[in-house]
Scaffold this active site. Structure first.
Site, PDB file in Angstrom:
ATOM      1  N   GLY A 130       0.840  -1.333  -0.074  1.00 28.44           N
ATOM      2  CA  GLY A 130      -0.068   0.055  -0.005  1.00 28.44           C
ATOM      3  C   GLY A 130       0.775   1.244  -0.157  1.00 28.44           C
ATOM      4  CE1 TYR A 152     -12.165   0.059   8.789  1.00 26.52           C
ATOM      5  CE2 TYR A 152     -11.210  -0.809   6.563  1.00 26.52           C
ATOM      6  CZ  TYR A 152     -11.077   0.033   8.089  1.00 26.52           C
ATOM      7  OH  TYR A 152      -9.882   0.646   8.207  1.00 26.52           O
TER       8      TYR A 152
END
Lengths: 255, 78
Positions: free
Chosen positions: A18, A159
């Site tokens: 990321g 999530y």
């Protein structure tokens, strides 16, 4: 030990996923400032190159990799370790968020979040912790959890479930890997202003967005807030912290 | 599979360099062959070859030769 640095990654190779943006980019920059040789993983080469433009003088390597292609992870990590040498650490900062109330959160919505937030992180850990990949004296793994793993955040069931799983996995991995001197920790950020969170919040009405921001006693966080904590937990000098999920949230969960 | 392939398989399971796994290698010589390594070995034998170890077979596994003998008994080693 006067004069010894508090955080020093000299000679250490750390993988950051990321790394193209947000928290991952900030962590990359922080680790570089602390002397780490970085292996940056992301989906977009141009974005990764933008990250490298902000790094310090240390070495870096770039890998373009889709982390949802789980079978590609182990071969790629083995390949890079043959190229650069033993790996010291991993920070899996790649992740995905999606605001979706329960009524629209069908089973198939869980898979993409779990694929990247949890499974990719564990597969990366499995690869990096191989005895023929990691430094023989041990190393450090950092996964990114969330305050959504600790407190209920409406609209984030998939999530929060994925991040709760990360938090639980960190504890198990920490115990399993302790005898090899591999520490495994997580940071649980609150609301940090990144492209991902701005996009996730954009589905909310203005008034509701403001309420979310005002709910944080110290305001919204910056990626650098998470990066400093990440560097601390990953640091080779930090030898006695493992299995924790460090909350960094401007006081949100203290209320 | 042949002997070389079998030794490479064992090296991969225990994440050891191939040259560290020979006919004379014992469990004590392999860092990854600890209690968790035994579980990894069991899972890999089951998933890769359909070999499910009995308790006796598990207790007998102390050397690379023991693993090779297991392969032979189950018809996986030429």
């Amino acid at each position: 030990m006067k004069g010894e640095p508090f955080i020093d990654f000299a000679g250490k190779k750390v993988i950051v996923t990321g790394a193209s943006s947000g928290v991952g980019r900030a962590i990359s920059i922080q680790l570089s400032r602390c002397g780490a040789t970085l292996i940056l993983i992301g989906r977009n080469r141009e974005s990764l190159m933008e990250t490298t433009a902000s790094l310090g003088s240390g070495d870096y390597h770039i890998i373009v990799l889709d982390l949802t292609e789980h079978e590609a992870i182990l071969p790629k990590i083995k390949e890079i370790s043959l190229q650069v040498g033993r790996i010291y650490g991993l920070c899996h900062a790649a992740g995905m968020d999606e605001i979706r109330p329960l009524s629209s959160c069908k089973a198939e919505r869980f898979k993409p979040l779990f694929d990247i937030n949890l499974i990719a992180g564990i597969e990366l850990t499995r690869a990096v912790c191989r005895r023929d990949v990691m430094e023989e004296d041990g190393g450090s793994i950092l996964l990114i959890s969330s305050i959504a793993a600790i407190v209920g955040v409406p609209g984030h069931v998939a999530y929060s479930a994925s991040k709760g799983a990360v938090s639980a996995a960190v504890r198990t991995l920490a115990i399993e890997l302790a005898k090899r001197k591999i520490r495994v920790n997580a940071i649980a950020p609150g609301l940090i202003r990144t492209d991902m969170t701005v996009k996730a919040l954009s589905v909310l009405p203005e008034q509701q967005r403001r309420e979310v921001e005002e709910a944080h006693p110290l305001g919204i966080g910056n990626p650098e807030d998470a990066a400093r904590a990440a560097a601390f937990l990953l640091a080779p000098q930090n030898t006695w912290i493992t299995g924790i999920d460090l909350v960094i949230d401007g006081g949100y969960t203290a209320q | 599979m042949d002997l070389t392939q079998a030794l490479q398989w064992i090296a991969e399971i225990f994440e050891e360099p191939a040259e560290n796994i020979t006919l004379d290698t014992n469990r004590e010589d392999i860092k990854g062959w600890d209690s968790l390594g035994v579980l990894t070995l069991m899972a890999a034998l089951d998933e890769g070859f359909g070999i499910q170890l009995s308790e006796d077979e598990l207790l007998e596994m102390r050397t690379v030769k023991d693993i090779l003998e297991l392969f032979r008994r189950h018809g996986h080693l030429q």
